[in-house]
Design an enzyme around this catalytic site. Structure first.
Site, short mmCIF file in Angstrom:
data_model
loop_
_atom_site.label_atom_id
_atom_site.label_comp_id
_atom_site.label_asym_id
_atom_site.label_seq_id
_atom_site.Cartn_x
_atom_site.Cartn_y
_atom_site.Cartn_z
CB SER A 43 -0.88 0.04 1.24
OG SER A 43 -1.71 -1.08 1.28
CB SER A 88 1.13 -5.23 9.52
OG SER A 88 -0.12 -4.71 9.18
CD GLU A 125 -3.20 -9.39 2.23
OE1 GLU A 125 -3.03 -9.03 1.05
OE2 GLU A 125 -3.00 -8.66 3.20
CD GLU A 147 -16.44 -0.70 1.35
OE1 GLU A 147 -15.27 -1.09 1.55
OE2 GLU A 147 -17.13 -0.20 2.25
#
Ligand SMILES: Cc1cc2nc3c(=O)[nH]c(=O)nc-3n(C[C@H](O)[C@H](O)[C@H](O)COP(=O)(O)OP(=O)(O)OC[C@H]3O[C@@H](n4cnc5c(N)ncnc54)[C@H](O)[C@@H]3O)c2cc1C
Length: 397
Positions: free
Chosen positions: A119, A151, A234, A367
């Site tokens: 990201s 993370s 994932e 979403e």
């Protein structure tokens, strides 16, 4: 000579032999897991010599159960989930022999922690929009850019990293995937605090970071395809982990329900029963998904498991607060912490409630997962994508 067929009985004999040679209760964890890897009993469907026996993946659960029954150690999924769930299958699929030999064993034994540099500010759901630049320089690449929400970057030795190596072609092409050394010069990790008060994730700044070409996974410009392998795994890793009946958050709330009859009301009983049934359905769906996975690559169905996991965690942690009333709202530990073993189930009900909010964002938002299910599972019309053929450098931003 053909390889003898690997059966559940044969594996069970191998497990018992390993347990006899390495007392699981007294052998240091990394040593025990190293022995398990060397015996091919780590991830049994991996090739021989790489922690596996090229055995049917469907037999893994029986091996795991037998080790668990003997009290054998396993890795903490909070700390090693990215390594085991995302990095390992990608390294296996796209790394060469040298990459396999260097990285898989310490990943399995837990001696090396992994994080995921995907990201970016401006490229989360639309991962293919990412702009972290990789420029070829002889035998290596020079990487510059910023990643976010990473993370455990503060604990990781290694990262899986996707970059933009050719800005002149459309966004899904021109990406290249690397293994990044988190201790290399130019890697800077800065903590970001979450609603819970702790900093489980980070911003990562990459400035002139040199990565040898030997740490590239897949072809130059083929990083999107490599990243898809990681993302499919994932979703299954997050949503499809093996749980016993009443495992996870539903078990915590059911326990409180049994132990604290004074908290019960008919309305709450109805909610608890519904969520118990939903949790059991999700658990059994996860089981089916794992069997499906045993037959090949994880499919988009993993998205449904991840979606259900996020929805259930939020509903169950909400019910837990309702059940406990004011007592459940007590959450006052705002000390700055950078956890080395994050855990959803640890902490107070208030912590769980706040942490569960991230479940519908991390690993792909709900979403986006609904879009994937609509398009790839239900065959509904695709979302309109007007930027598919535009060079990345010409995209409006
Ligand atoms: C606890 C946590 C841990 C994380 N760990 C990592 C990590 O280790 N490594 C890493 O790389 N990333 C990590 N992430 C990042 C995570 O993968 C992204 O936050 C996520 O993909 C969403 O991207 P975004 O935040 O840029 O939101 P955006 O993409 O900007 O989305 C904002 C909102 O718009 C919606 N939306 C966007 N596009 C569409 C569309 N086409 N159709 C319908 N709705 C749409 C989204 O669903 C969302 O609700 C983590 C996130 C969290 C919360």
């Amino acid at each position: 000579m053909s390889t003898p067929e690997i059966t559940e009985t044969g594996l069970s004999t191998a497990v018992r032999k390993l347990l006899a040679e390495h007392d699981p209760t007294s052998t240091p964890v990394a040593e025990f897991l190293g022995a398990r890897y060397d015996a091919g009993l780590a991830w049994i469907h991996f090739p021989e010599g790489l922690g596996g026996l090229a055995a049917p993946r469907a037999l893994q659960q029986a091996v795991n159960d037998e080790f668990a029954a003997a009290g054998a150690p396993t890795l903490d999924p909070g700390r090693h989930g990215i390594g085991l769930g995302m990095a390992a299958p990608t390294l296996l699929a796209f790394g060469d022999a040298a990459v396999h030999q260097r990285f898989l064993r310490p990943l399995w034994t837990g001696e090396e922690v992994w994080c995921q540099l995907f990201s970016e500010p401006g490229a989360g759901s639309d991962l293919a929009a990412l702009g972290t630049r990789a420029v070829r320089d002889g035998d290596s690449w020079v990487v510059d850019g910023q990643k976010v929400w990473t993370s455990l970057a503060h604990e990781a030795q290694w990262a899986i990293l996707v970059t933009r190596s050719d800005p002149t072609v459309p966004k899904h092409r021109g990406m290249t995937y690397f293994i990044c050394d988190m201790t290399a010069p130019g890697v800077e990790v800065r903590p970001l605090r979450q609603a819970t008060g702790e900093a489980e994730f980070n911003e990562v700044f990459l400035t002139g970071v040199r990565i040898p070409d030997s740490r590239r996974l897949g072809e130059v410009g083929d990083g999107w395809r490599v990243a898809q392998t990681t993302l499919m795994n994932e979703r299954v890793a997050i949503g499809g982990s093996a749980l016993p009946r009443e495992g996870g958050l539903i078990g915590t709330v059911a326990r409180t329900w049994r132990e604290r009859p004074e908290l019960r009301t008919p309305g709450l009983q109805d909610s608890l029963l519904r969520l118990w049934v939903d949790a059991e359905a999700a658990r059994l769906t996860g089981e089916r998904l794992r069997q499906q996975l045993a037959a090949g690559q994880p499919g988009p169905e993993g998205s449904a498991a991840k979606l259900a996991f996020a929805r259930l965690n939020q509903q169950i942690s909400g019910l837990e607060l309702e059940l406990l009333g004011g007592e459940g709202l007590v959450y006052d530990d705002w000390t700055f912490r950078r956890p080395s073993h994050p855990s959803m189930e640890g902490g107070t009900p208030g912590y769980r409630y706040l942490r569960a909010k991230g479940n519908s964002i991390e690993g792909g938002t709900s979403e986006i997962l609904r879009n994937i299910i609509a398009e790839r599972v239900l065959g509904l019309p695709q979302e309109i994508r007007v930027d598919k053929d535009v060079a990345w450098k010409d995209l409006p931003r």
